[in-house]
Design a protein around this motif. Sequence first.
Motif, PDB file in Angstrom:
ATOM      1  N   VAL A  33     -29.247 -50.145 -12.493  1.00 39.02           N
ATOM      2  CA  VAL A  33     -27.944 -49.475 -12.512  1.00 39.02           C
ATOM      3  C   VAL A  33     -27.132 -49.827 -13.765  1.00 39.02           C
ATOM      4  CG1 VAL A  33     -27.814 -49.220 -10.007  1.00 39.02           C
ATOM      5  CG2 VAL A  33     -26.871 -51.283 -11.082  1.00 39.02           C
ATOM      6  N   PHE A  36     -24.734 -47.393 -14.940  1.00 38.70           N
ATOM      7  CA  PHE A  36     -23.673 -47.042 -13.996  1.00 38.70           C
ATOM      8  C   PHE A  36     -22.568 -48.091 -13.943  1.00 38.70           C
ATOM      9  CE2 PHE A  36     -21.947 -46.917  -9.589  1.00 38.70           C
ATOM     10  CZ  PHE A  36     -21.385 -45.646  -9.631  1.00 38.70           C
ATOM     11  N   HIS A  40     -18.675 -47.346 -12.469  1.00 38.63           N
ATOM     12  CA  HIS A  40     -18.432 -47.680 -11.059  1.00 38.63           C
ATOM     13  C   HIS A  40     -16.954 -47.517 -10.688  1.00 38.63           C
ATOM     14  CE1 HIS A  40     -18.039 -50.901  -7.772  1.00 38.63           C
ATOM     15  NE2 HIS A  40     -18.581 -49.824  -7.224  1.00 38.63           N
ATOM     16  N   PRO A  41     -16.648 -46.702  -9.672  1.00 41.27           N
ATOM     17  CA  PRO A  41     -15.243 -46.514  -9.280  1.00 41.27           C
ATOM     18  C   PRO A  41     -14.566 -47.816  -8.844  1.00 41.27           C
ATOM     19  CG  PRO A  41     -16.606 -44.783  -8.339  1.00 41.27           C
ATOM     20  CD  PRO A  41     -17.549 -45.804  -8.918  1.00 41.27           C
ATOM     21  N   GLY A  42     -15.342 -48.779  -8.370  1.00 47.42           N
ATOM     22  CA  GLY A  42     -14.790 -50.077  -7.975  1.00 47.42           C
ATOM     23  C   GLY A  42     -14.731 -51.078  -9.124  1.00 47.42           C
ATOM     24  N   LYS A  46     -16.956 -55.897  -9.945  1.00 46.06           N
ATOM     25  CA  LYS A  46     -17.426 -55.890  -8.559  1.00 46.06           C
ATOM     26  C   LYS A  46     -18.908 -55.555  -8.487  1.00 46.06           C
ATOM     27  CE  LYS A  46     -13.832 -56.162  -5.371  1.00 46.06           C
ATOM     28  NZ  LYS A  46     -12.673 -56.078  -6.239  1.00 46.06           N
ATOM     29  N   ILE A  47     -19.339 -54.541  -9.198  1.00 46.43           N
ATOM     30  CA  ILE A  47     -20.752 -54.157  -9.103  1.00 46.43           C
ATOM     31  C   ILE A  47     -21.634 -55.285  -9.634  1.00 46.43           C
ATOM     32  CG2 ILE A  47     -20.865 -52.868 -11.295  1.00 46.43           C
ATOM     33  CD1 ILE A  47     -22.625 -50.833  -9.918  1.00 46.43           C
ATOM     34  N   LEU A  49     -21.284 -58.359  -9.207  1.00 48.15           N
ATOM     35  CA  LEU A  49     -21.467 -59.414  -8.194  1.00 48.15           C
ATOM     36  C   LEU A  49     -22.822 -59.275  -7.502  1.00 48.15           C
ATOM     37  CD1 LEU A  49     -17.935 -59.507  -6.528  1.00 48.15           C
ATOM     38  CD2 LEU A  49     -18.928 -61.213  -8.053  1.00 48.15           C
ATOM     39  N   ALA A  50     -23.322 -58.054  -7.404  1.00 54.42           N
ATOM     40  CA  ALA A  50     -24.590 -57.809  -6.714  1.00 54.42           C
ATOM     41  C   ALA A  50     -25.783 -57.832  -7.671  1.00 54.42           C
ATOM     42  CB  ALA A  50     -24.531 -56.462  -5.993  1.00 54.42           C
ATOM     43  N   LEU A  55     -27.846 -55.230  -2.342  1.00 54.96           N
ATOM     44  CA  LEU A  55     -26.528 -54.615  -2.180  1.00 54.96           C
ATOM     45  C   LEU A  55     -25.961 -54.811  -0.776  1.00 54.96           C
ATOM     46  CD1 LEU A  55     -27.008 -51.178  -3.949  1.00 54.96           C
ATOM     47  CD2 LEU A  55     -25.487 -53.049  -4.650  1.00 54.96           C
ATOM     48  N   PHE A  58     -22.792 -56.893   0.199  1.00 54.04           N
ATOM     49  CA  PHE A  58     -21.551 -56.416  -0.400  1.00 54.04           C
ATOM     50  C   PHE A  58     -21.117 -55.102   0.230  1.00 54.04           C
ATOM     51  CE2 PHE A  58     -23.715 -59.122  -3.427  1.00 54.04           C
ATOM     52  CZ  PHE A  58     -22.712 -60.031  -3.741  1.00 54.04           C
ATOM     53  N   TRP A  59     -22.064 -54.207   0.441  1.00 52.14           N
ATOM     54  CA  TRP A  59     -21.725 -52.918   1.022  1.00 52.14           C
ATOM     55  C   TRP A  59     -21.315 -53.053   2.481  1.00 52.14           C
ATOM     56  CZ3 TRP A  59     -25.235 -48.424  -1.178  1.00 52.14           C
ATOM     57  CH2 TRP A  59     -24.935 -48.270  -2.543  1.00 52.14           C
ATOM     58  N   TYR A  62     -17.664 -53.460   1.985  1.00 54.65           N
ATOM     59  CA  TYR A  62     -16.963 -52.339   1.341  1.00 54.65           C
ATOM     60  C   TYR A  62     -17.562 -51.042   1.877  1.00 54.65           C
ATOM     61  CZ  TYR A  62     -15.071 -55.833  -1.863  1.00 54.65           C
ATOM     62  OH  TYR A  62     -14.423 -56.918  -2.396  1.00 54.65           O
ATOM     63  N   VAL A  64     -16.724 -48.150   1.872  1.00 58.26           N
ATOM     64  CA  VAL A  64     -16.611 -46.945   1.058  1.00 58.26           C
ATOM     65  C   VAL A  64     -17.998 -46.437   0.643  1.00 58.26           C
ATOM     66  CG1 VAL A  64     -16.364 -48.239  -1.111  1.00 58.26           C
ATOM     67  CG2 VAL A  64     -15.356 -45.958  -0.922  1.00 58.26           C
ATOM     68  N   HIS A  65     -19.003 -47.334   0.677  1.00 57.10           N
ATOM     69  CA  HIS A  65     -20.351 -46.937   0.261  1.00 57.10           C
ATOM     70  C   HIS A  65     -21.171 -46.268   1.353  1.00 57.10           C
ATOM     71  CE1 HIS A  65     -19.066 -50.254  -2.435  1.00 57.10           C
ATOM     72  NE2 HIS A  65     -19.537 -49.456  -3.352  1.00 57.10           N
ATOM     73  N   HIS A  69     -23.189 -39.347  -0.289  1.00 52.49           N
ATOM     74  CA  HIS A  69     -23.151 -39.106  -1.736  1.00 52.49           C
ATOM     75  C   HIS A  69     -23.377 -40.392  -2.530  1.00 52.49           C
ATOM     76  CE1 HIS A  69     -19.103 -40.579  -3.055  1.00 52.49           C
ATOM     77  NE2 HIS A  69     -18.807 -40.430  -1.787  1.00 52.49           N
TER      78      HIS A  69
HETATM   79  C1  HEM Z   1     -16.371 -47.534  -4.803  1.00 57.20           C
HETATM   80  C2  HEM Z   1     -21.032 -46.950  -5.975  1.00 57.20           C
HETATM   81  C3  HEM Z   1     -21.670 -51.753  -5.823  1.00 57.20           C
HETATM   82  C4  HEM Z   1     -17.051 -52.327  -4.506  1.00 57.20           C
HETATM   83  C5  HEM Z   1     -17.598 -46.963  -5.110  1.00 57.20           C
HETATM   84  C6  HEM Z   1     -17.841 -45.531  -5.198  1.00 57.20           C
HETATM   85  C7  HEM Z   1     -19.131 -45.373  -5.546  1.00 57.20           C
HETATM   86  C8  HEM Z   1     -19.721 -46.690  -5.649  1.00 57.20           C
HETATM   87  C9  HEM Z   1     -19.876 -44.049  -5.770  1.00 57.20           C
HETATM   88  C10 HEM Z   1     -16.823 -44.429  -4.897  1.00 57.20           C
HETATM   89  C11 HEM Z   1     -16.988 -44.014  -3.457  1.00 57.20           C
HETATM   90  C12 HEM Z   1     -16.015 -42.958  -3.012  1.00 57.20           C
HETATM   91  O1  HEM Z   1     -14.834 -43.045  -3.379  1.00 57.20           O
HETATM   92  O2  HEM Z   1     -16.430 -42.051  -2.282  1.00 57.20           O
HETATM   93  C13 HEM Z   1     -21.599 -48.203  -6.060  1.00 57.20           C
HETATM   94  C14 HEM Z   1     -22.977 -48.462  -6.450  1.00 57.20           C
HETATM   95  C15 HEM Z   1     -23.146 -49.819  -6.426  1.00 57.20           C
HETATM   96  C16 HEM Z   1     -21.881 -50.404  -5.999  1.00 57.20           C
HETATM   97  C17 HEM Z   1     -23.999 -47.367  -6.800  1.00 57.20           C
HETATM   98  C18 HEM Z   1     -24.359 -50.646  -6.745  1.00 57.20           C
HETATM   99  C19 HEM Z   1     -25.406 -50.187  -7.433  1.00 57.20           C
HETATM  100  C20 HEM Z   1     -20.510 -52.334  -5.391  1.00 57.20           C
HETATM  101  C21 HEM Z   1     -20.326 -53.735  -5.095  1.00 57.20           C
HETATM  102  C22 HEM Z   1     -19.028 -53.892  -4.712  1.00 57.20           C
HETATM  103  C23 HEM Z   1     -18.382 -52.590  -4.782  1.00 57.20           C
HETATM  104  C24 HEM Z   1     -21.419 -54.788  -5.209  1.00 57.20           C
HETATM  105  C25 HEM Z   1     -18.283 -55.123  -4.282  1.00 57.20           C
HETATM  106  C26 HEM Z   1     -18.668 -56.363  -4.522  1.00 57.20           C
HETATM  107  C27 HEM Z   1     -16.471 -51.093  -4.515  1.00 57.20           C
HETATM  108  C28 HEM Z   1     -15.065 -50.847  -4.215  1.00 57.20           C
HETATM  109  C29 HEM Z   1     -14.876 -49.468  -4.293  1.00 57.20           C
HETATM  110  C30 HEM Z   1     -16.155 -48.883  -4.647  1.00 57.20           C
HETATM  111  C31 HEM Z   1     -14.028 -51.897  -3.881  1.00 57.20           C
HETATM  112  C32 HEM Z   1     -13.566 -48.689  -4.046  1.00 57.20           C
HETATM  113  C33 HEM Z   1     -12.873 -48.409  -5.350  1.00 57.20           C
HETATM  114  C34 HEM Z   1     -11.587 -47.613  -5.118  1.00 57.20           C
HETATM  115  O3  HEM Z   1     -11.665 -46.520  -4.511  1.00 57.20           O
HETATM  116  O4  HEM Z   1     -10.538 -48.094  -5.530  1.00 57.20           O
HETATM  117  N1  HEM Z   1     -18.752 -47.639  -5.380  1.00 57.20           N
HETATM  118  N2  HEM Z   1     -20.967 -49.393  -5.798  1.00 57.20           N
HETATM  119  N3  HEM Z   1     -19.317 -51.666  -5.182  1.00 57.20           N
HETATM  120  N4  HEM Z   1     -17.083 -49.890  -4.778  1.00 57.20           N
HETATM  121 FE1  HEM Z   1     -19.014 -49.660  -5.294  1.00 57.20          FE
END
Ligand code: HEM
Length: 82
Positions: A33, A36, A40-42, A46-47, A49-50, A55, A58-59, A62, A64-65, A69
């Motif tokens: 990734v 990406f 990453h929207p987060g 944060k990403i 960390l994994a 994953l 962490f997921w 959170y 939201v994952h 999609h």
């Molecule tokens: C949001 C993908 C790893 C924390 C998102 C969103 C996507 C995404 C697509 C937007 C979702 C939406 O709004 O519908 C991914 C992918 C990851 C990954 C592909 C790994 C390959 C992580 C990890 C963490 C994390 C490891 C935390 C340690 C967050 C947070 C949001 C978020 C907090 C919300 C952001 C916001 O809306 O303000 N992620 N993520 N993500 N992700 Fe991840």
Amino acid sequence: TPPFPRYTRAEVAQHRTPADRVWVTYGTDVFDVTEFVELHPGGPDKILLAAGGALEPFWALYAVHSEPHVLELLREYKVGEL
Ligand code: HEM
């Protein structure tokens, strides 16, 4: 389509930074990734960390994952299997 290459968790763990590539696992699938991380929207912190591991822990925190999609997006980065 040809089979994906197989990797061990130890090999995945060697990919923890953008310089070394950023790999993660989800189930038994392995993803690169790196491209990406900055998208990453987060946020990149944060990403990362994994990076080098699973994953799921962490997921689980959170939710939201847990949307189709997100998995569709992840699938585009698949590079191998455990
Ligand atoms: C949001 C993908 C790893 C924390 C998102 C969103 C996507 C995404 C697509 C937007 C979702 C939406 O709004 O519908 C991914 C992918 C990851 C990954 C592909 C790994 C390959 C992580 C990890 C963490 C994390 C490891 C935390 C340690 C967050 C947070 C949001 C978020 C907090 C919300 C952001 C916001 O809306 O303000 N992620 N993520 N993500 N992700 Fe991840």
